[in-house]
Design a protein around this motif. Structure first.
Motif, mmCIF file in Angstrom:
data_model
loop_
_atom_site.group_PDB
_atom_site.id
_atom_site.type_symbol
_atom_site.label_atom_id
_atom_site.label_comp_id
_atom_site.label_asym_id
_atom_site.label_seq_id
_atom_site.Cartn_x
_atom_site.Cartn_y
_atom_site.Cartn_z
ATOM 1 N N GLY A 144 18.264 93.144 118.994
ATOM 2 C CA GLY A 144 18.066 91.994 118.126
ATOM 3 C C GLY A 144 16.658 91.922 117.585
ATOM 4 N N PRO A 145 16.406 90.998 116.653
ATOM 5 C CA PRO A 145 15.083 90.901 116.045
ATOM 6 C C PRO A 145 14.026 90.436 117.033
ATOM 7 N N ALA A 146 12.818 90.899 116.808
ATOM 8 C CA ALA A 146 11.682 90.492 117.642
ATOM 9 C C ALA A 146 10.534 90.082 116.731
ATOM 10 N N ALA A 147 9.658 89.273 117.261
ATOM 11 C CA ALA A 147 8.433 88.887 116.558
ATOM 12 C C ALA A 147 7.248 89.501 117.284
ATOM 13 N N ILE A 148 6.370 90.138 116.528
ATOM 14 C CA ILE A 148 5.133 90.686 117.075
ATOM 15 C C ILE A 148 4.002 89.768 116.627
ATOM 16 N N VAL A 149 3.399 89.075 117.580
ATOM 17 C CA VAL A 149 2.355 88.088 117.290
ATOM 18 C C VAL A 149 1.000 88.717 117.606
ATOM 19 N N GLY A 150 0.257 89.075 116.560
ATOM 20 C CA GLY A 150 -1.046 89.700 116.731
ATOM 21 C C GLY A 150 -2.176 88.718 116.493
ATOM 22 N N VAL A 151 -3.176 88.741 117.379
ATOM 23 C CA VAL A 151 -4.308 87.816 117.280
ATOM 24 C C VAL A 151 -5.610 88.578 117.507
ATOM 25 N N GLY A 152 -6.597 88.308 116.669
ATOM 26 C CA GLY A 152 -7.938 88.834 116.869
ATOM 27 C C GLY A 152 -8.945 87.707 116.779
ATOM 28 N N ILE A 153 -9.851 87.624 117.756
ATOM 29 C CA ILE A 153 -10.847 86.549 117.790
ATOM 30 C C ILE A 153 -12.230 87.146 117.977
ATOM 31 N N ASN A 154 -13.157 86.793 117.090
ATOM 32 C CA ASN A 154 -14.545 87.220 117.234
ATOM 33 C C ASN A 154 -15.194 86.408 118.349
ATOM 34 N N VAL A 155 -15.694 87.090 119.365
ATOM 35 C CA VAL A 155 -16.290 86.394 120.504
ATOM 36 C C VAL A 155 -17.814 86.488 120.455
ATOM 37 N N SER A 156 -18.373 87.686 120.618
ATOM 38 C CA SER A 156 -19.839 87.818 120.641
ATOM 39 C C SER A 156 -20.381 88.520 119.400
ATOM 40 N N THR A 157 -19.574 88.641 118.366
ATOM 41 C CA THR A 157 -19.999 89.306 117.131
ATOM 42 C C THR A 157 -21.245 88.641 116.557
ATOM 43 N N THR A 158 -22.221 89.450 116.189
ATOM 44 C CA THR A 158 -23.459 88.913 115.601
ATOM 45 C C THR A 158 -23.279 88.717 114.100
ATOM 46 N N ALA A 159 -24.214 87.990 113.502
ATOM 47 C CA ALA A 159 -24.147 87.757 112.058
ATOM 48 C C ALA A 159 -24.203 89.063 111.286
ATOM 49 N N GLU A 160 -25.001 90.009 111.774
ATOM 50 C CA GLU A 160 -25.141 91.298 111.091
ATOM 51 C C GLU A 160 -23.857 92.126 111.178
ATOM 52 N N GLU A 161 -23.041 91.878 112.196
ATOM 53 C CA GLU A 161 -21.818 92.652 112.392
ATOM 54 C C GLU A 161 -20.610 92.072 111.666
ATOM 55 N N THR A 168 -17.164 84.012 111.218
ATOM 56 C CA THR A 168 -18.079 83.608 112.284
ATOM 57 C C THR A 168 -17.551 84.148 113.609
ATOM 58 N N SER A 169 -18.254 83.843 114.673
ATOM 59 C CA SER A 169 -17.809 84.208 116.020
ATOM 60 C C SER A 169 -18.054 83.016 116.933
ATOM 61 N N LEU A 170 -17.473 83.068 118.118
ATOM 62 C CA LEU A 170 -17.691 81.979 119.070
ATOM 63 C C LEU A 170 -19.164 81.863 119.437
ATOM 64 N N ALA A 171 -19.830 83.007 119.573
ATOM 65 C CA ALA A 171 -21.252 82.995 119.939
ATOM 66 C C ALA A 171 -22.097 82.352 118.861
ATOM 67 N N LEU A 172 -21.798 82.643 117.605
ATOM 68 C CA LEU A 172 -22.575 82.075 116.504
ATOM 69 C C LEU A 172 -22.269 80.591 116.320
ATOM 70 N N ALA A 173 -21.012 80.217 116.516
ATOM 71 C CA ALA A 173 -20.621 78.835 116.274
ATOM 72 C C ALA A 173 -21.166 77.884 117.318
ATOM 73 N N HIS A 174 -21.299 78.347 118.548
ATOM 74 C CA HIS A 174 -21.748 77.455 119.628
ATOM 75 C C HIS A 174 -22.463 78.294 120.684
#
Length: 270
Positions: A144-161, A168-174
């Motif tokens: 039967g049909p399936a759903a593939i749920v993909g997620v990407g979250i920037n955690v420690s990414t710097t502004a230059e990266e 943005t990233s979590l590190a930059l935001a807070h």
């Protein structure tokens, strides 16, 4: 939470395995590196993987977003995962799954201390900048049909990266908050699973609650927007609602128009 790029540690497999093992409806496959966790998860689903398989890549090298946009992050700077789901809701309800995912990711980040909102249909924002991208794909399998749920979250990414100034990233935001990648991953996955299970089991009442909660937390509703459509056309107006089918309702000079996520290229503030 600033970490020197060459000193970012890998994900702690022991923490992830121990925590995921406590959840009976999740199983973990942890990869050191993958071009696309969605592709791996889709392959596993076609081979018979059950609902709840969680494919996590410590480093994803060629991730994809909606409309085949790229999602690239430095090693150790983000969390990237895909979850195999096998929804039993009616097919007409499936368009809500991408919106549900964006909403639950945003709520999970809020629970970690971030002022997060969702931009229709499922970009996750902090202070108006994109911190997380989501790609939900429907695939056919022998069971039967399936759903593939993909997620990407920037955690420690710097502004230059960051690839674009609107990200943005979590590190930059807070910078004062210091959740580990493991904590972010586990909190977000738990939020998605909880929200998905409630939506699946709750019928029309749960669907109505999801729709109301989504609208309340949607950064797009109430904004003047430009909706870019395939073929180079666009329309402008005020986003006033999200309808029961998950479509954005835009009040234009010619009247109310409804657009689905698959019908648009961009929705941007005017």
């Amino acid at each position: 939470m600033t970490v020197e790029p060459d000193r970012r540690p890998p994900l702690d497999s022991r923490v992830l395995v121990d925590e995921i093992s406590l959840t009976p409806d999740l199983t973990l496959e942890l990869l050191r590196e993958s071009t696309s966790t969605n592709q791996v998860a889709a392959d596993r689903a076609r081979a018979g993987a059950p609902d709840g398989l969680l494919v996590v890549a410590d480093h994803q090298t060629a991730g994809r977003g909606r409309l085949d946009r790229t999602w690239e992050t430095p090693a150790g700077a983000a969390i990237t995962f895909s979850l195999v789901l096998r929804p039993t809701v009616p097919p007409a309800s499936w368009p809500w799954l991408p919106l549900l995912t964006g909403h639950t990711v945003s709520k999970a980040l809020t629970a970690l201390g971030y002022d997060s909102r969702v931009k229709w249909p499922n970009d996750v924002l902090i202070e108006g900048k994109k911190v997380a991208g989501i790609l939900v794909e429907r695939i056919d399998t022998e069971t039967g049909p399936a759903a593939i749920v993909g997620v990407g979250i920037n955690v420690s990414t710097t502004a230059e990266e960051l690839p674009v100034p609107t990200a943005t990233s979590l590190a930059l935001a807070h910078p004062d908050l210091t959740p580990t990648r493991e904590a972010v991953l586990l909190g977000v996955v738990a939020g998605i699973r909880e929200g998905y299970d409630a939506w699946q089991a709750g019928g029309s009442e749960a669907a109505a609650r999801l729709a109301a909660s989504y609208v309340d937390h949607c950064a797009t509703v109430g904004q003047d927007v430009r909706v870019d459509l395939p073929g180079g056309t666009s329309m402008t107006g005020r986003a006033v609602d999200v309808d029961p089918d998950g479509r954005l309702v835009v009040e234009t000079a010619a009247g109310r128009e409804k657009v689905g996520a698959g019908d648009v290229v961009h929705v941007v503030p005017e």
